[in-house]
Enzyme design. Structure first.
Site, PDB file in Angstrom:
ATOM      1  N   ASP A 243       2.256   2.008   3.357  1.00 51.56           N
ATOM      2  CA  ASP A 243       3.193   1.043   3.959  1.00 51.56           C
ATOM      3  C   ASP A 243       4.620   1.487   3.709  1.00 51.56           C
ATOM      4  OD1 ASP A 243       1.004  -0.668   4.276  1.00 51.56           O
ATOM      5  OD2 ASP A 243       1.472  -1.825   2.473  1.00 51.56           O
TER       6      ASP A 243
ATOM      7  N   HIS B 238       0.874  -1.180   0.000  1.00 52.14           N
ATOM      8  CA  HIS B 238       0.000   0.000   0.000  1.00 52.14           C
ATOM      9  C   HIS B 238       0.908   1.227   0.000  1.00 52.14           C
ATOM     10  CE1 HIS B 238      -2.394  -2.958   2.337  1.00 52.14           C
ATOM     11  NE2 HIS B 238      -3.468  -2.371   1.874  1.00 52.14           N
TER      12      HIS B 238
HETATM   13  C1  XLS Z   1      -7.559  -6.856   4.412  1.00 54.37           C
HETATM   14  C2  XLS Z   1      -7.144  -7.012   3.021  1.00 54.37           C
HETATM   15  C3  XLS Z   1      -5.968  -6.171   2.613  1.00 54.37           C
HETATM   16  C4  XLS Z   1      -5.870  -6.108   1.117  1.00 54.37           C
HETATM   17  C5  XLS Z   1      -5.059  -4.983   0.613  1.00 54.37           C
HETATM   18  O1  XLS Z   1      -8.322  -7.632   4.960  1.00 54.37           O
HETATM   19  O2  XLS Z   1      -6.906  -8.355   2.781  1.00 54.37           O
HETATM   20  O3  XLS Z   1      -4.817  -6.661   3.198  1.00 54.37           O
HETATM   21  O4  XLS Z   1      -5.384  -7.293   0.586  1.00 54.37           O
HETATM   22  O5  XLS Z   1      -5.584  -3.758   0.949  1.00 54.37           O
END
Ligand code: XLS
Ligand code: NI
Ligand code: NI
Length: 437
Positions: free
Chosen positions: A104, A101
């Site tokens: 991140d 993200h």
């Molecule tokens: C959360 C989601 C997240 C997505 C990416 O539950 O799995 O990690 O994969 O935003």
């Protein structure tokens, strides 16, 4: 500086008898299964948020993780140290892809422009790292759920100012993904849903969500980003209800808003189970709609009922997942992204290796089993025999000629009671076990 001294160079395949906890027992990247190597089939990705950023805090407790890359006081320096650690880890694990993200990899600044400046700096840093290591970006995404401004959703927020903020963030996250040569870009709803319908205009919110997706598609076109867009179903958590709750709901949404040509699905095992489905069901439903794109490989805890995002170790599940992937002809843009986090008590850096090694071994074995099942064809033959009536004269007539209710009645009057055939569930389960054991 090495953040992961426990692995000197790379985790290697040592085979089944090995007792080395830092070696693969099943995953032999160069082993050919069918037409491709394990590495090519499975396309593993390490995800940035859980592996390098998760702190181990939970609703009841403080962070537990020991993360030496997280100590610098300057947030940009900390972000760079984290990226050094990430690329060291992914290289040592011998994985080819990563996923992130925007928030991140770079910290949120004092204002939007500063956040973008930080992101830009870290994207350049990541670009160098990718060049040095050969690691590629499976997909990028924007975090549109952590910051308090998104408490009532991002694209689906009642306030258009928040919608605009989210859209602007997506613009930059798309630029970042494009610059890093990402094979895809994911939308996970996060808070795109509601906590209570008493304060929610669901019709308006769904339209807004579709609008943002169309804007993203258009922007990708503008900048020449050719990667695949994904939408990631999840039914709830953090919201009570998320609009893209499962594959069926996502497909309906994409069809309703004319987005089917632009998005495929990124399916996550723990989200499938939270929606009350098996992952096999979700993959199958997406595959049949030609919308299966990528997989977030994890698993839930059957007893807890949250999105616990655990590392996958169950061979039955990995077998079922790889079977669907093989049956769609393999991944194109997608891959197996470990959207999984080590448990709160697994706070050392070594645990990150154990977790990924276990997941990779489980999928490697799943691949071999799935391949053998397809090659052997015994299961398919049983399924085919079960539907054989539809290939026969009467079945074909019902499907392709104008058969009406009265014709069916006529058939019943002439043939009487249908013959029952066994569904053979236990036999099929035994056959699966033959491959696994
Ligand atoms: C959360 C989601 C997240 C997505 C990416 O539950 O799995 O990690 O994969 O935003
Ligand atoms: Ni996910
Ligand atoms: Ni999840």
């Amino acid at each position: 500086m090495a953040y992961f001294p426990e692995v000197a160079e790379k985790v290697r395949y040592e085979g089944k008898g090995s007792k080395n906890p830092l070696a693969f027992k099943q995953y032999n990247p160069d082993k050919v299964v069918g037409e491709k190597t394990m590495r090519e089939h499975l396309k593993f990705a390490v995800c940035y948020w859980h592996t390098f950023k998760a702190t181990g805090s939970d609703p009841f407790g403080l962070p537990t993780m020991v993360r030496p890359w997280d100590s610098a006081t300057d947030p940009v320096q900390r972000a760079k140290d984290t990226m050094d650690a990430a690329f060291e880890f992914i290289s040592k694990l011998d994985v080819d892809y990563w996923a992130f993200h925007d928030r991140d990899i770079a910290p949120e600044g004092e204002n939007f422009s500063e956040s973008c400046k930080f992101l830009h700096e870290l994207v350049e840093y990541a670009e160098q790292k990718q060049k040095q290591t050969g690691i590629k970006l499976l997909w990028g995404t924007a975090n549109l759920f952590s910051h308090p401004r998104y408490q009532a959703g991002a694209a689906t927020n009642p306030n258009p100012d928040v919608f605009a903020y989210a859209a602007a963030q997506v613009k930059h996250a798309l630029d970042a993904t494009h610059k890093l040569g990402g094979a895809g870009y994911t939308f996970w709803g996060g808070r795109e849903g509601y906590d209570t319908l008493w304060n929610t205009d669901m019709k308006q919110e769904r339209e807004q969500f579709a609008h943002l997706l169309h804007m993203a598609v258009e922007y990708a076109h503008e900048i020449g980003f050719k990667g695949q867009f994904y939408i990631e179903p999840k039914p709830k958590e953090p919201t009570t209800h998320q609009y893209d709750s499962d594959v069926a709901a996502c497909l309906n949404f994409l069809r309703e808003f004319h987005l089917m040509d632009h998005l495929k699905l990124n399916l996550e095992t723990n989200h499938a189970t939270l929606a009350g489905h098996t992952m096999q069901h979700e993959l199958r439903a997406a595959r049949h709609a030609n919308a299966l794109g990528s997989v977030d490989a994890n698993t839930g805890d059957e007893l807890i009922g949250w999105d616990t995002d655990q590392f996958p170790t169950n061979i039955y599940t990995t077998t079922a997942i790889v079977l669907e992937i093989l049956q769609m002809g393999g991944f194109t843009t997608g891959g197996l992204n470990f959207d999984a986090k080590v448990r709160r008590q697994s706070h050392t850096t070594e645990d990150l290796f154990y977790a990924h090694i276990g997941g990779m071994d489980a999928f490697a074995r799943g691949l071999e089993i799935a391949h053998a099942i397809l090659e052997d064809g015994r299961i398919q033959a049983i399924v085919d025999a079960r539907y054989a009536g539809w290939q026969g004269k009467f079945g074909q007539k019902i499907l392709h000629e104008t058969k009406n209710l009265a014709d069916c009645e006529d058939h019943v009057l002439r043939h009487g009671e249908p013959t029952l055939t066994s569904g053979r569930q236990e036999l099929l389960e035994n056959i699966i076990n033959e491959y696994i054991l």
